[in-house]
Design an enzyme around this catalytic site. Sequence first.
Site, PDB file in Angstrom:
ATOM      1  N   GLU A  44       0.878  -1.171   0.000  1.00  0.00           N
ATOM      2  CA  GLU A  44       0.000   0.000   0.000  1.00  0.00           C
ATOM      3  C   GLU A  44       0.912   1.217   0.000  1.00  0.00           C
ATOM      4  O   GLU A  44       1.504   1.561   1.022  1.00  0.00           O
ATOM      5  CB  GLU A  44      -0.930  -0.020   1.217  1.00  0.00           C
ATOM      6  CG  GLU A  44      -2.014  -1.068   1.092  1.00  0.00           C
ATOM      7  CD  GLU A  44      -3.161  -0.869   2.063  1.00  0.00           C
ATOM      8  OE1 GLU A  44      -3.069   0.031   2.920  1.00  0.00           O
ATOM      9  OE2 GLU A  44      -4.142  -1.622   1.968  1.00  0.00           O
ATOM     10  N   CYS A  59      -1.920   9.237   2.733  1.00  0.00           N
ATOM     11  CA  CYS A  59      -1.505   8.645   1.457  1.00  0.00           C
ATOM     12  C   CYS A  59      -2.515   8.876   0.351  1.00  0.00           C
ATOM     13  O   CYS A  59      -2.159   8.851  -0.832  1.00  0.00           O
ATOM     14  CB  CYS A  59      -1.234   7.153   1.623  1.00  0.00           C
ATOM     15  SG  CYS A  59      -2.648   6.197   2.189  1.00  0.00           S
TER      16      CYS A  59
END
Length: 466
Positions: free
Chosen positions: A211, A245
């Site tokens: 991720e 993110c």
Amino acid sequence: MEQKINLVFKSQQAHKYTLRKSNARERIEKLKALKAVIIKNEDKIYRALQADLRKSTFESAVTELIFTYGELDFAINNLSSWVKAKRIGKTLSNPFAKNRLYYEPKGVCLIISPWNYPFQLTIGPLISAIAAGNCVMLKPSELSPATSEVVSEIIAEAFDEQEVACFKGDATVSTALLELPFDHIFFTGSTAIGKVVMEAAAKNLTSVTLELGGKSPTIVDKESNLEKAATKIAWGKLVNSGQTCIAPDYVFVHAQQVDQFIELYKAAASKMYFKTADQIDPNIYGKIISLKHYQRLKQLVDEAIEKGARICWGGTFDEQNQTIYPIILTQIPGNAKVMEEEIFGPVLPIVTYQNIEEVIDMVNAKSKPLALYIFSSNRKNVKYIIKNTSAGGTCVNDVLIHISNPKLPFGGVNGSGMGSSHGFFGFKNFSHERAVVFQRALDFNQMIYPPYAGKEWVFKMLKKIM
């Protein structure tokens, strides 16, 4: 530390065969026990997040605790159905066989978590790994030491280390862990470190989930509600001081609307995070995680200005408190680093455009992002943008919220990551999908065995079936 790591790994390698036999009820009890320990330590978690990132209790609750509880409850409520063998359809070539799909644990898994959401992004993958029946070795970030300490305490109270163990420390700990032949590695962090993780995993043919991040674009078209768009983008960009993110990294705004958008963004950000016209509220607005990251962000802005970019709002840097006030950049040249690197801070570059094709070309010229956001009331435009771009996930007329639905997969694509997490997708990510065929006593398979003389009719029949 390396000796301890090896001992625990060896212990978990032996114990994984016991866990393989665990049923849904046993795993659910473990998740319930984890939840109980988290509830017991809530105040400690809030204090730790305040110490590491200056997160308010409210923001910590929304972005860390409530999210984690939701993931726990979803797994607890659905795990019994997830673990059941799935019926798979028959084929004409094998009509009597019974086909099933089994989800079996991968074994001993490594989870390396980041510092920006240090509780949620550690416990979330752990929930999925436990649900799938794995042993886990955790490595929380050394940049969020207070939260890592609380996580370590929670893990020690909720689990025996032969099942789940936590290892604190710097990058040397991660390096030692990555040398081991894990059955799966789950990493959340930067693309650069993701490549290091993947290279280490390849040496042992270990499967990975990455991720990562990237430059998540936001597209505001002429037919959007500009005030709502500016408000949502301001929140998504500035929550956790931009250290998210999937934060909107940069924004495309039509040239005719850019001045209006800037004023609306400034008004929304001021209302949310300022206590006076020119003073940020430190009780609501977070700090940059470290001096190194603070200096990196300042250098990004300085370099952009040197190349011709313009700060049209903000620009206050408070090094003592590691705080960067919200910044809007315009007229940014394409070769400025702020348009090449993931920003990961409260700096918003605005790019103007005349037609949507320009936007598509600019988005596709960069690596595939973890998220892409579209603000528009024109369904045709929305469909066009989605069809002509690629991203890990997308929100239309909002930001960030796709991560909150455990019924949706969350993950990147290519440069922004691989694999999915959350809910069933997280469970599946930590499981091996094992195909099993139960052949009946009656079958036609011998028709295709040699010798082939006299079986021309079988060949003709197979061609018709194909």
